[in-house]
Write a protein that holds these residues in place. Structure first.
Motif, PDB file in Angstrom:
ATOM      1  N   LEU A  38      52.654  66.466 -25.542  1.00  0.00           N
ATOM      2  CA  LEU A  38      53.091  67.497 -24.596  1.00  0.00           C
ATOM      3  C   LEU A  38      54.601  67.704 -24.689  1.00  0.00           C
ATOM      4  N   GLN A  39      55.333  66.607 -24.879  1.00  0.00           N
ATOM      5  CA  GLN A  39      56.778  66.723 -25.061  1.00  0.00           C
ATOM      6  C   GLN A  39      57.088  67.485 -26.355  1.00  0.00           C
ATOM      7  N   ILE A  40      56.310  67.213 -27.393  1.00  0.00           N
ATOM      8  CA  ILE A  40      56.508  67.895 -28.670  1.00  0.00           C
ATOM      9  C   ILE A  40      56.191  69.378 -28.534  1.00  0.00           C
ATOM     10  N   LEU A  41      55.169  69.706 -27.767  1.00  0.00           N
ATOM     11  CA  LEU A  41      54.852  71.115 -27.531  1.00  0.00           C
ATOM     12  C   LEU A  41      56.009  71.836 -26.844  1.00  0.00           C
ATOM     13  N   CYS A  42      56.635  71.175 -25.890  1.00  0.00           N
ATOM     14  CA  CYS A  42      57.790  71.776 -25.211  1.00  0.00           C
ATOM     15  C   CYS A  42      58.937  72.005 -26.189  1.00  0.00           C
TER      16      CYS A  42
END
Length: 351
Positions: A38-42
């Protein structure tokens, strides 16, 4: 005899012969991987492609080091998900402008060496991720952000607000509307005014180090990890309470400021404090076992963070804190073992 039968009747019977009080290592690794994704998606949505490249390179280095270790030692088993998590975490703590070749070399050598020296990587006393980031800082300190605050600024009541006003922390367009809505509907009832810009820092501080950026997402991750017992909330909670309390009460006094006027928001959102407390501070094998040991470990972590990181804005202070806590944990575990030996001897004498 009848009493024993009645007790057995009152007990619930389960179809499964074993009941696990905590999720397994593989399930925790999968959850960590999802939360980090999810952090990578952001990062992808904010077009932080340089940061994504650093994370991808460190991930490749982590996987490759594990594959080579297995090739040389076929009897050694690895947790694939945990290897991926370690690679991502290293990349999350390295600045996006760090040379990719250096990222790969440092990650590969540290992880390969660690897997060679520690037979059981899941229970190594040293946090390998933190150690790799520390090595990267020593080699390329110039690539890490240097965010220093003047003494005059620290003497002010809310340095974080002043930093927002002078443009050090950028403000998103949606910040004003959300802040005004929260102030009018919620905080006005308790006579508290939320300053403009705090929502922006909470959502994305736009630091060059990815682990420092998405604090709100990190808070959500902590809820997910602590809700089902994947990690104990004891250490992070004690750590944050001690660190933020010391910052609030005593930090301004070191620069001639007033007592109980430290900026908690700056300490919480500018040095990867939340991300470190959730993903690094209680890594597998690096924390005490007993509740008392965990509380003591959290207190030590809070004091060390106060002495090393201070008001915040440090790019490597929390990593130093994790490494020193790993060393302190060795002593705590020795004390735990001696305490358990005394309890066993006492029970034996009573029998």
């Amino acid at each position: 005899m009848n009493e024993k039968i009645n007790r057995l009747k009152n007990k619930k019977l389960a179809l499964n012969p074993y009941v696990f009080e905590k999720p397994s290592l593989s399930s925790i690794s999968i959850k960590l991987l999802v939360l980090l994704f999810l952090q990578i998606l952001c990062l992808f949505f904010t077009k932080s492609y340089s940061a994504l490249n650093v994370i991808f390179i460190s991930l490749i280095a982590s996987v490759l080091s594990s594959v080579i270790n297995v090739f040389f030692n076929s009897q050694r088993k690895i947790s694939t998900m945990l290897v991926i998590v370690q690679g991502i975490l290293i990349g999350m703590f390295i600045p996006e402008n760090y040379p990719l070749f250096s990222v790969f070399t440092i990650s590969f050598i540290i992880l390969f060496s660690a897997k060679y020296f520690f037979e059981d990587m899941e229970n190594a006393w040293l946090n390998i991720v933190a150690f790799a980031v520390l090595v990267a800082w020593f080699i390329g300190e110039r690539f890490f952000p240097h965010f220093m605050i003047s003494t005059d600024l620290l003497m002010q009541k809310n340095p974080s607000v002043l930093l927002i006003q002078n443009g050090t922390f950028p403000i998103y367009n949606f910040d004003v509307s959300i802040t005004s809505f929260l102030n009018n509907s919620l905080f006005s009832k308790i006579n508290v005014v939320l300053p403009e810009g705090i929502i922006s820092i909470l959502c994305d501080s736009q630091s060059s180090i990815p682990a420092f950026r998405f604090n709100l997402l990190t808070i959500v991750a902590s809820v997910c990890l602590f809700a089902d017992g994947s990690f104990s909330p004891t250490i992070p909670s004690v750590f944050l309470i001690v660190y933020l309390l010391l910052v609030r009460l005593f930090l301004p006094m070191f620069v001639g400021g007033a007592f109980n006027s430290g900026d908690i928001l700056l300490a919480l959102f500018s040095s990867g404090t939340l991300f470190t407390s959730v993903f690094l501070l209680q890594w597998f094998g690096t924390t005490p076992i007993s509740l008392c040991g965990k509380v003591f470990y959290g207190i030590i972590a809070g004091i060390l963070a106060f002495l090393i990181v201070g008001c915040g804005t440090s790019s490597i202070g929390m990593i130093y804190t994790v490494i020193l806590c790993n060393v302190a944990c060795i002593i705590i575990k020795i004390l735990e073992e001696k305490h358990n030996e005394k309890k066993v001897k006492k029970l034996i004498t009573e029998i």
